[in-house]
Design an enzyme around this catalytic site. Structure first.
Site, PDB file in Angstrom:
ATOM      1  N   LYS A  22       1.040  -1.595  -0.208  1.00  0.00           N
ATOM      2  CA  LYS A  22       0.214   0.241   0.036  1.00  0.00           C
ATOM      3  C   LYS A  22       0.898   1.662   0.080  1.00  0.00           C
ATOM      4  CE  LYS A  22      -1.724   1.580   4.037  1.00  0.00           C
ATOM      5  NZ  LYS A  22      -1.529   3.064   4.269  1.00  0.00           N
ATOM      6  N   ASN A  23       1.910   1.235   1.108  1.00  0.00           N
ATOM      7  CA  ASN A  23       2.359   2.047   1.335  1.00  0.00           C
ATOM      8  C   ASN A  23       3.688   2.915  -0.108  1.00  0.00           C
ATOM      9  OD1 ASN A  23       0.779   3.151   3.094  1.00  0.00           O
ATOM     10  ND2 ASN A  23       2.893   2.551   4.964  1.00  0.00           N
ATOM     11  N   ARG A  92      -4.062   9.813   4.652  1.00  0.00           N
ATOM     12  CA  ARG A  92      -2.139  10.617   4.365  1.00  0.00           C
ATOM     13  C   ARG A  92      -1.370  11.119   3.163  1.00  0.00           C
ATOM     14  NH1 ARG A  92       0.444  13.634   8.628  1.00  0.00           N
ATOM     15  NH2 ARG A  92       2.438  13.266   7.812  1.00  0.00           N
ATOM     16  N   ASP A 116      -4.728   7.795   9.378  1.00  0.00           N
ATOM     17  CA  ASP A 116      -4.473   6.737  10.867  1.00  0.00           C
ATOM     18  C   ASP A 116      -5.005   8.053  12.019  1.00  0.00           C
ATOM     19  OD1 ASP A 116      -5.232   4.502   9.355  1.00  0.00           O
ATOM     20  OD2 ASP A 116      -3.501   4.066   8.841  1.00  0.00           O
ATOM     21  N   ASP A 309       4.572  -0.260  12.271  1.00  0.00           N
ATOM     22  CA  ASP A 309       3.095  -0.614  11.301  1.00  0.00           C
ATOM     23  C   ASP A 309       2.611  -1.974  12.136  1.00  0.00           C
ATOM     24  OD1 ASP A 309       2.509   1.655  10.607  1.00  0.00           O
ATOM     25  OD2 ASP A 309       3.226   1.310   8.757  1.00  0.00           O
ATOM     26  N   ILE A 331       7.792   5.850  17.004  1.00  0.00           N
ATOM     27  CA  ILE A 331       7.658   6.433  15.861  1.00  0.00           C
ATOM     28  C   ILE A 331       6.544   7.233  16.055  1.00  0.00           C
ATOM     29  CG2 ILE A 331       6.875   6.783  13.210  1.00  0.00           C
ATOM     30  CD1 ILE A 331      10.163   5.424  14.350  1.00  0.00           C
TER      31      ILE A 331
HETATM   32  N1  EPU Z   1       6.460  13.615  11.230  1.00  0.00           N
HETATM   33  C1  EPU Z   1       6.767  15.384  11.204  1.00  0.00           C
HETATM   34  N2  EPU Z   1       6.690  16.139  10.695  1.00  0.00           N
HETATM   35  C2  EPU Z   1       6.876  15.876   9.235  1.00  0.00           C
HETATM   36  C3  EPU Z   1       6.821  14.692   8.489  1.00  0.00           C
HETATM   37  C4  EPU Z   1       6.748  13.907  10.212  1.00  0.00           C
HETATM   38  O1  EPU Z   1       7.110  15.349  13.051  1.00  0.00           O
HETATM   39  O2  EPU Z   1       6.696  16.308   8.072  1.00  0.00           O
HETATM   40  C5  EPU Z   1       6.696  12.676  12.861  1.00  0.00           C
HETATM   41  C6  EPU Z   1       5.025  12.056  12.554  1.00  0.00           C
HETATM   42  O3  EPU Z   1       4.205  13.226  12.955  1.00  0.00           O
HETATM   43  C7  EPU Z   1       5.742  11.145  12.670  1.00  0.00           C
HETATM   44  C8  EPU Z   1       6.708  10.908  12.420  1.00  0.00           C
HETATM   45  O4  EPU Z   1       7.108  11.848  12.090  1.00  0.00           O
HETATM   46  O5  EPU Z   1       5.660  10.868  13.918  1.00  0.00           O
HETATM   47  C9  EPU Z   1       7.296   9.590  10.707  1.00  0.00           C
HETATM   48  O6  EPU Z   1       6.113   9.877  10.142  1.00  0.00           O
HETATM   49  P1  EPU Z   1       6.209   9.957   8.731  1.00  0.00           P
HETATM   50  O7  EPU Z   1       6.857  10.460   8.061  1.00  0.00           O
HETATM   51  O8  EPU Z   1       7.668   8.785   8.743  1.00  0.00           O
HETATM   52  O9  EPU Z   1       5.105   8.775   8.698  1.00  0.00           O
HETATM   53  P2  EPU Z   1       4.338   9.013   6.955  1.00  0.00           P
HETATM   54  O10 EPU Z   1       5.396   9.002   6.110  1.00  0.00           O
HETATM   55  O11 EPU Z   1       3.550   9.685   7.388  1.00  0.00           O
HETATM   56  C10 EPU Z   1       4.622   6.283   6.304  1.00  0.00           C
HETATM   57  C11 EPU Z   1       3.157   5.023   6.481  1.00  0.00           C
HETATM   58  C12 EPU Z   1       2.810   5.038   7.798  1.00  0.00           C
HETATM   59  C13 EPU Z   1       4.304   4.516   8.575  1.00  0.00           C
HETATM   60  C14 EPU Z   1       5.034   5.599   8.312  1.00  0.00           C
HETATM   61  C15 EPU Z   1       6.646   5.147   8.983  1.00  0.00           C
HETATM   62  C16 EPU Z   1       1.745   5.608   4.510  1.00  0.00           C
HETATM   63  C17 EPU Z   1       1.107   6.559   3.220  1.00  0.00           C
HETATM   64  N3  EPU Z   1       1.969   6.275   5.701  1.00  0.00           N
HETATM   65  O12 EPU Z   1       3.967   7.212   7.196  1.00  0.00           O
HETATM   66  O13 EPU Z   1       2.049   3.839   8.147  1.00  0.00           O
HETATM   67  O14 EPU Z   1       3.485   3.965   9.944  1.00  0.00           O
HETATM   68  O15 EPU Z   1       5.717   5.951   7.548  1.00  0.00           O
HETATM   69  O16 EPU Z   1       6.893   4.002   8.603  1.00  0.00           O
HETATM   70  O17 EPU Z   1       3.263   5.348   4.146  1.00  0.00           O
HETATM   71  C18 EPU Z   1       0.319   1.998   7.661  1.00  0.00           C
HETATM   72  O18 EPU Z   1       0.091   2.080   6.569  1.00  0.00           O
HETATM   73  O19 EPU Z   1      -1.118   1.906   8.731  1.00  0.00           O
HETATM   74  C19 EPU Z   1       1.026   3.757   8.289  1.00  0.00           C
HETATM   75  C20 EPU Z   1       0.191   4.159   9.393  1.00  0.00           C
END
Ligand code: EPU
Length: 429
Positions: A22-23, A92, A116, A309, A331
């Site tokens: 998915k991601n 997201r 989420d 995850d 995280i």
């Molecule tokens: N964060 C910030 N500022 C930013 C970006 C991120 O503070 O500008 C913080 C977030 O709040 C979080 C942490 O950094 O606490 C990690 O965020 P990250 O950007 O790495 O995650 P994401 O891109 O929002 C993706 C996956 C998530 C997965 C995380 C970590 C997608 C759509 N989502 O989220 O997947 O948990 O990376 O690996 O790619 C899921 O699939 O169920 C899911 C939640």
């Protein structure tokens, strides 16, 4: 309302094919915006998030067809720079259209994304990175609004290896003037997948899979056909399910190397993991265990660390293992929100800040529970397999967002599970 009902007491056994991640697929769809013409993404998972992203792209002017695992995206010369507010709020990953739109249209308006219920999810690193490349970004009426007459290459140091920020900056940088270096970049297999697709579209990206990405901007890109990398989180879910139910599962479609830390934990818990030879290029690994698992400690970290995850599965494993597990989440600040639901199944869990102490029990006890996010939903259903009696997981639309054919796959692995519609008030909350 739909619920997933699982009947406890049987083990997961058999083979389970896992589709693309998915991601990854969602970001590959956003990447298709970078090149006018017809791009095809294969091995995409059949989940609702893909349908929502398809609609996001349609509203931007693309023609999108989803046919099983094949997605074709016909991207026009002229894109609309505004991503639909209501759609983006539901997903997201849709924030990842920001970088490509800015690169293609020099202007983008994208709603603050949803996602989420796992805690606060900032955008500051996305904003800082794109600003460093010359974009003027602000927040207006619930939208992120960005403008850049010309994006230029820059040296960007991320405070944290954010997956989304790395992807957005990367997708803006491929069409920027000059070279961009992203330091402390995310190293997930999905980043490597995205970089591979971008390179096959004519981009010049190197260093994917390491902490330093180097991108030399190009004038234009062309469409491509790309196969999505297998979903390591779905694969990990089945692997944990196998160990929790003392089963024997062969997971197909994902390289064990993309799940090293998680599989190592399962080995420590008493499982045998065997990497199998590829069949027609499809990787596989087998997870077996013939006794009660032993408690293991888990700490979530950015890749290659233990994936956040899979945290609900780690808690579920601790809940049925012999001994005490200390689970640490680094995280997302709200990742433990589902723990109360796991406790309804009789799990002995105490949380304190970003730590959870889980005392294993011989058997859990089936109950009605509620999925609060994709991974929590799957984790609760798997825990239900280790419970006496029946477990009904409600709010299964969360599971539908990330697990293709979840109930069918449970059944194919030999357990009794069904999806049924019940009146809304059945749960009393
Ligand atoms: N964060 C910030 N500022 C930013 C970006 C991120 O503070 O500008 C913080 C977030 O709040 C979080 C942490 O950094 O606490 C990690 O965020 P990250 O950007 O790495 O995650 P994401 O891109 O929002 C993706 C996956 C998530 C997965 C995380 C970590 C997608 C759509 N989502 O989220 O997947 O948990 O990376 O690996 O790619 C899921 O699939 O169920 C899911 C939640």
């Amino acid at each position: 309302m739909d619920v997933i009902r699982v009947y406890g007491g049987t083990r997961l056994a058999g083979e389970v094919p896992v589709a693309g991640a998915k991601n990854s697929a969602l970001k590959l769809m956003a990447a298709a915006l970078l090149a006018p013409g017809r791009t095809t993404i294969t091995n995409a998972p059949g989940i609702t998030d893909i349908s929502i992203m398809a609609e996001v792209l349609r509203r931007l002017g693309c023609q999108v067809e989803v046919d099983g695992g094949d997605i074709t995206i016909d991207t026009p010369e002229e894109l609309s720079p505004e991503a639909d507010y209501n759609l983006v709020r539901r997903l997201r990953a849709s924030i990842c259209v920001l970088g490509p739109l800015l690169a293609r249209c020099r202007h983008a308006r994208v709603a603050h994304p949803g996602g989420d219920a796992i805690g606060s999810r900032g955008l500051d690193m996305h904003v800082a990175g794109l600003s460093r490349m010359g974009a003027d970004i602000g927040s207006e009426h619930g939208f992120v609004v960005a403008r850049a007459a010309q994006l230029t290459g820059a040296q960007i140091w991320l405070d944290f290896p954010s997956v989304g920020a790395t992807e957005n900056i990367l997708m803006a940088a491929v069409l920027a003037r000059g070279t961009t270096v992203i330091d402390n970049a995310a190293r997930e297999p999905e980043i490597v997948d995205l970089a591979d697709m971008l390179n096959s579209m004519g981009a010049q990206v190197s260093g994917a899979g390491t902490a330093t990405l180097e991108v030399t901007g190009v004038e234009s890109m062309h469409p491509t056909t790309h196969r999505t990398v297998g979903d390591r989180i779905v694969a990990g879910t089945w692997a944990f399910g196998a160990v929790m139910t003392r089963g024997d599962v062969t997971v197909q479609g994902v390289r064990a190397a993309n799940l090293s830390v998680a599989l190592d934990k399962l080995t420590d818990a008493g499982a045998a993991i065997a990497e199998l030879p590829d069949t027609d290029g499809v990787p596989a690994f087998r997870v077996t265990i013939d006794r009660r698992p032993t408690a293991v400690d888990v700490v979530t970290l950015p890749y290659p660390g233990f994936a956040t995850d899979l945290l609900p599965m780690a808690i579920g494993l601790g809940a049925v293992s012999g001994g005490v597990s200390l689970i640490t989440e680094n995280i997302f600040d709200g990742r433990f929100m589902f723990v109360n639901e796991m406790s309804r199944l009789g799990a002995d869990i105490r949380t304190d800040g970003h730590h959870a102490v889980v005392r294993g029990r011989e058997r859990l006890s089936g109950a009605p529970v509620r999925a609060s996010d994709i991974r929590a939903g799957a984790g609760l259903a798997i825990a239900g397999l280790c419970a006496e009696g029946t477990t009904e997981v409600s709010h299964v639309h969360h599971i539908d967002r990330g697990y293709p054919h979840f109930v069918e796959q449970l059944r194919a692995l030999g357990v009794k599970a069904e999806r049924c519609t019940v009146p809304d008030d059945d749960f009393g909350y």
